[in-house]
Design a protein around this motif. Structure first.
Motif, PDB file in Angstrom:
ATOM      1  N   GLU A 112       0.840  -1.192   0.000  1.00  0.00           N
ATOM      2  CA  GLU A 112       0.000   0.000   0.000  1.00  0.00           C
ATOM      3  C   GLU A 112       0.878   1.245   0.000  1.00  0.00           C
ATOM      4  OE1 GLU A 112      -2.541  -0.158   3.361  1.00  0.00           O
ATOM      5  OE2 GLU A 112      -3.858  -1.717   2.532  1.00  0.00           O
ATOM      6  N   LEU A 113       0.372   2.298  -0.594  1.00  0.00           N
ATOM      7  CA  LEU A 113       1.046   3.594  -0.550  1.00  0.00           C
ATOM      8  C   LEU A 113       0.541   4.369   0.654  1.00  0.00           C
ATOM      9  CD1 LEU A 113       0.685   4.553  -4.329  1.00  0.00           C
ATOM     10  CD2 LEU A 113       2.715   3.608  -3.214  1.00  0.00           C
ATOM     11  N   ARG A 114       1.347   5.280   1.129  1.00  0.00           N
ATOM     12  CA  ARG A 114       0.889   6.174   2.190  1.00  0.00           C
ATOM     13  C   ARG A 114       1.096   7.614   1.741  1.00  0.00           C
ATOM     14  NH1 ARG A 114       5.187   8.306   5.206  1.00  0.00           N
ATOM     15  NH2 ARG A 114       7.183   7.211   4.989  1.00  0.00           N
ATOM     16  N   PHE A 115       0.284   8.493   2.271  1.00  0.00           N
ATOM     17  CA  PHE A 115       0.406   9.897   1.906  1.00  0.00           C
ATOM     18  C   PHE A 115       1.616  10.507   2.593  1.00  0.00           C
ATOM     19  CE2 PHE A 115      -0.616  14.449   2.523  1.00  0.00           C
ATOM     20  CZ  PHE A 115      -0.656  14.812   1.186  1.00  0.00           C
ATOM     21  N   ASN A 116       2.404  11.230   1.847  1.00  0.00           N
ATOM     22  CA  ASN A 116       3.585  11.900   2.366  1.00  0.00           C
ATOM     23  C   ASN A 116       3.168  13.222   3.019  1.00  0.00           C
ATOM     24  OD1 ASN A 116       6.076  13.048   2.871  1.00  0.00           O
ATOM     25  ND2 ASN A 116       6.658  13.261   0.715  1.00  0.00           N
ATOM     26  N   GLN A 117       3.261  13.282   4.326  1.00  0.00           N
ATOM     27  CA  GLN A 117       2.841  14.484   5.050  1.00  0.00           C
ATOM     28  C   GLN A 117       3.675  15.706   4.695  1.00  0.00           C
ATOM     29  OE1 GLN A 117       0.089  14.673   6.901  1.00  0.00           O
ATOM     30  NE2 GLN A 117      -0.314  12.508   6.428  1.00  0.00           N
ATOM     31  N   HIS A 118       4.841  15.459   4.092  1.00  0.00           N
ATOM     32  CA  HIS A 118       5.724  16.564   3.720  1.00  0.00           C
ATOM     33  C   HIS A 118       5.739  16.793   2.207  1.00  0.00           C
ATOM     34  CE1 HIS A 118       7.125  16.494   7.848  1.00  0.00           C
ATOM     35  NE2 HIS A 118       7.391  15.198   7.732  1.00  0.00           N
ATOM     36  N   SER A 119       4.740  16.289   1.516  1.00  0.00           N
ATOM     37  CA  SER A 119       4.683  16.444   0.060  1.00  0.00           C
ATOM     38  C   SER A 119       4.670  17.914  -0.343  1.00  0.00           C
ATOM     39  CB  SER A 119       3.426  15.765  -0.486  1.00  0.00           C
ATOM     40  OG  SER A 119       3.298  16.006  -1.868  1.00  0.00           O
ATOM     41  N   TRP A 120       5.419  18.203  -1.374  1.00  0.00           N
ATOM     42  CA  TRP A 120       5.495  19.586  -1.841  1.00  0.00           C
ATOM     43  C   TRP A 120       4.207  20.043  -2.512  1.00  0.00           C
ATOM     44  CZ3 TRP A 120      10.904  21.336  -3.966  1.00  0.00           C
ATOM     45  CH2 TRP A 120      11.863  21.134  -2.963  1.00  0.00           C
ATOM     46  N   ASN A 121       3.313  19.097  -2.849  1.00  0.00           N
ATOM     47  CA  ASN A 121       2.080  19.577  -3.478  1.00  0.00           C
ATOM     48  C   ASN A 121       1.110  20.165  -2.465  1.00  0.00           C
ATOM     49  OD1 ASN A 121       1.031  17.058  -2.449  1.00  0.00           O
ATOM     50  ND2 ASN A 121      -0.512  17.056  -4.093  1.00  0.00           N
ATOM     51  N   LYS A 122       1.544  20.254  -1.204  1.00  0.00           N
ATOM     52  CA  LYS A 122       0.801  21.049  -0.239  1.00  0.00           C
ATOM     53  C   LYS A 122       0.990  22.542  -0.508  1.00  0.00           C
ATOM     54  CE  LYS A 122       0.524  17.931   3.747  1.00  0.00           C
ATOM     55  NZ  LYS A 122       0.782  17.791   5.207  1.00  0.00           N
ATOM     56  N   GLU A 123       2.089  22.869  -1.189  1.00  0.00           N
ATOM     57  CA  GLU A 123       2.420  24.275  -1.431  1.00  0.00           C
ATOM     58  C   GLU A 123       2.508  24.638  -2.902  1.00  0.00           C
ATOM     59  OE1 GLU A 123       2.394  26.384   0.938  1.00  0.00           O
ATOM     60  OE2 GLU A 123       2.266  24.909   2.548  1.00  0.00           O
ATOM     61  N   ALA A 124       2.442  23.646  -3.786  1.00  0.00           N
ATOM     62  CA  ALA A 124       2.606  23.930  -5.213  1.00  0.00           C
ATOM     63  C   ALA A 124       1.921  22.853  -6.040  1.00  0.00           C
ATOM     64  CB  ALA A 124       4.086  24.001  -5.576  1.00  0.00           C
ATOM     65  N   ASN A 125       1.591  23.198  -7.264  1.00  0.00           N
ATOM     66  CA  ASN A 125       1.196  22.215  -8.261  1.00  0.00           C
ATOM     67  C   ASN A 125       2.487  21.590  -8.773  1.00  0.00           C
ATOM     68  OD1 ASN A 125      -1.833  22.786  -8.602  1.00  0.00           O
ATOM     69  ND2 ASN A 125      -0.928  24.822  -8.825  1.00  0.00           N
ATOM     70  N   LEU A 126       2.624  20.278  -8.586  1.00  0.00           N
ATOM     71  CA  LEU A 126       3.929  19.622  -8.643  1.00  0.00           C
ATOM     72  C   LEU A 126       4.085  18.760  -9.889  1.00  0.00           C
ATOM     73  CD1 LEU A 126       6.514  19.286  -6.988  1.00  0.00           C
ATOM     74  CD2 LEU A 126       5.358  17.506  -5.661  1.00  0.00           C
ATOM     75  N   LEU A 127       5.086  19.095 -10.712  1.00  0.00           N
ATOM     76  CA  LEU A 127       5.314  18.437 -11.987  1.00  0.00           C
ATOM     77  C   LEU A 127       6.677  17.743 -11.989  1.00  0.00           C
ATOM     78  CD1 LEU A 127       4.557  17.964 -15.002  1.00  0.00           C
ATOM     79  CD2 LEU A 127       5.521  20.247 -15.482  1.00  0.00           C
ATOM     80  N   PHE A 128       6.682  16.415 -12.188  1.00  0.00           N
ATOM     81  CA  PHE A 128       7.918  15.640 -12.267  1.00  0.00           C
ATOM     82  C   PHE A 128       8.176  15.277 -13.722  1.00  0.00           C
ATOM     83  CE2 PHE A 128       6.327  14.900  -7.990  1.00  0.00           C
ATOM     84  CZ  PHE A 128       7.471  15.042  -7.212  1.00  0.00           C
ATOM     85  N   LEU A 129       9.435  15.408 -14.140  1.00  0.00           N
ATOM     86  CA  LEU A 129       9.800  15.138 -15.538  1.00  0.00           C
ATOM     87  C   LEU A 129      10.951  14.153 -15.615  1.00  0.00           C
ATOM     88  CD1 LEU A 129       9.587  15.802 -18.582  1.00  0.00           C
ATOM     89  CD2 LEU A 129      11.207  17.679 -18.173  1.00  0.00           C
ATOM     90  N   GLU A 130      10.807  13.133 -16.472  1.00  0.00           N
ATOM     91  CA  GLU A 130      11.885  12.193 -16.755  1.00  0.00           C
ATOM     92  C   GLU A 130      12.724  12.776 -17.894  1.00  0.00           C
ATOM     93  OE1 GLU A 130      11.979   9.793 -14.555  1.00  0.00           O
ATOM     94  OE2 GLU A 130      10.681   8.128 -15.136  1.00  0.00           O
ATOM     95  N   SER A 131      13.933  13.228 -17.590  1.00  0.00           N
ATOM     96  CA  SER A 131      14.752  13.910 -18.591  1.00  0.00           C
ATOM     97  C   SER A 131      16.220  13.595 -18.360  1.00  0.00           C
ATOM     98  CB  SER A 131      14.496  15.420 -18.493  1.00  0.00           C
ATOM     99  OG  SER A 131      15.298  16.147 -19.392  1.00  0.00           O
TER     100      SER A 131
END
Length: 315
Positions: free
Chosen positions: A119-138
Motif C-alpha cells: 500500500e502507498l501512504r500519503f507523504n505528510q511533507h509532500s510539496w504539493n501542499k504548497e505547489a502544483n507539482l510536476l515531475f519530468l523524466e529527462s
C-alpha cells in the motif's frame, strides 16, 4: 478505462486512466482539445493509494516529431487552492536518475511506498501542499522517456537536455493552459545543478522573443546538494563533513593540505587522505547524517541480548 503498467528502478505502479470528461470550475474556458488531452492523461487511482482530493495526471509529451522523441511526466495538483498555488517542475540529476522513481516516489511526491506493505501512504511533507507539482523524466533514455531514433542516445548532453525540457514545458502548457498564468519555478538536486540553471537560462532567453502562447511565467529556481563541478563539489563535501563533526580535525587538515581538487589526477597523498574521509561513511549515511542506519543482511550484524531473545542493533 484502460490499464497502463509502469515499472521503475524503485517501484511498480499501475496507473488507471479515466476517459470521463472534466467537470468543475477548473475546466471552464478550456478548449475541447485541451480537455481531451488532459483526460487521456488523467490518473484516477493507484493500487493501494490512500484517498486524496487532488487530481493527478501522467503521460507523454512529444519534443521532437521527426525523431519520435517524447518525455514522460507525472503531475499532481496542489492539495488546496490549486488556482492560487505556483507550478513547480522537479528534476532529479544523475545524470540518468529517474525523477519518478526518486523525487516523486521517495522524496517530495505525495505518495510513498511502505516496506513490506502493498500500500502507498500519503507523504505528510509532500510539496504539493504548497505547489502544483510536476515531475519530468529527462533526458530521453531516463525512466519512461524514449526516442525512436537510436542515434539520439549517442548525442545526449546538457544542451539538448535543456532544449528538450523547454519544448516539453511549452507543449505541456498547451495541454494544461489553465496553469500558464501561474508563477513557475524549477527545482532539483544533484546533477540538476546543471539541468536547473541551464533550463532556467533557456527559458529566460526564449521569453525575450516569445509570443503570448509560448511565454512561460518564470519566477525562479532552487537547487539542493547541487553538483556544479568537481572542485566545488568535493571542496564542499569536505567542509560539510568537518563542520558537522563527521571527520576529525586531523582528517580535515590532511585533505586540505594534500588535495587541490582543481588539478587532475590527484596525488597519492590526496588519495590517502580521501580514503580516510570516505571510510567514515561506511557507518554513517552521508545523505542522512542524523538518521539511524540499519545494517543490511549481507553485512556484519551486531546484536545484543535482551530478555526473551536477541535484538539487532541499528547503527
Amino acid at each position: 478505462m484502460r490499464l497502463f503498467s509502469i515499472s521503475s528502478a524503485s517501484f511498480l505502479l499501475v496507473l488507471l486512466f479515466s476517459c470521463s470528461l472534466v467537470r468543475g470550475g477548473r475546466s471552464r474556458g478550456l478548449d475541447r482539445e485541451a480537455l481531451q488531452q488532459q483526460e487521456a492523461d488523467r490518473v484516477v487511482g493507484l493500487p493501494g493509494q490512500p484517498p486524496v482530493s487532488f487530481r493527478q495526471y501522467a503521460g507523454y509529451v512529444t519534443v521532437n516529431e521527426s525523431h519520435g522523441r517524447a518525455l514522460f511526466y507525472w503531475f499532481f495538483e496542489a492539495t488546496h487552492d490549486v488556482e492560487k498555488k505556483p507550478l513547480l517542475l522537479w528534476l532529479n540529476g544523475g545524470p540518468g536518475c529517474s525523477s519518478i522513481g526518486y523525487g516523486a516516489a521517495e522524496e517530495l511526491g505525495p505518495f510513498l511506498m511502505q516496506k513490506g506493505v502493498p500500500e502507498l501512504r500519503f507523504n505528510q511533507h509532500s510539496w504539493n501542499k504548497e505547489a502544483n507539482l510536476l515531475f519530468l523524466e529527462s533526458p530521453v533514455g531516463v525512466g519512461f522517456s524514449y526516442t525512436n531514433t537510436s542515434s539520439d542516445l549517442q548525442s545526449l548532453g546538457d544542451k539538448i537536455t535543456a532544449e528538450d525540457s523547454y519544448i516539453f514545458l511549452v507543449n505541456w502548457l498547451k495541454r494544461f493552459p489553465q496553469f500558464k498564468s501561474h508563477d513557475f519555478y524549477i527545482a532539483g538536486e544533484s546533477y540538476a545543478g546543471h539541468y536547473v540553471p541551464q533550463l532556467s537560462e533557456k527559458i529566460f532567453d526564449e521569453n525575450k522573443r516569445a509570443s503570448k502562447e509560448t511565454y512561460i511565467n518564470f519566477k525562479g529556481f532552487m537547487i539542493g546538494n547541487a553538483l556544479m563541478d568537481d572542485d566545488t563539489d568535493q571542496t564542499g563535501m569536505i567542509d560539510y563533513a568537518w563542520d558537522h563533526a563527521v571527520i576529525s580535525d586531523r582528517v580535515y587538515h590532511d585533505v586540505k593540505s594534500n588535495c587541490d581538487f582543481s588539478i587532475e589526477p590527484a596525488t597519492q597523498a590526496c588519495n590517502n587522505a580521501l580514503n580516510e574521509y570516505f571510510a567514515v561513511y561506511h557507518i554513517i549515511d552521508m545523505y542522512s547524517l542524523y538518521a539511524p542506519v540499519c545494517t543490511s543482511i549481507t553485512s556484519t550484524r551486531k546484536s545484543f541480548q535482551i530478555e526473551g531473545g536477541w535484538m539487532d542493533n541499528c547503527l
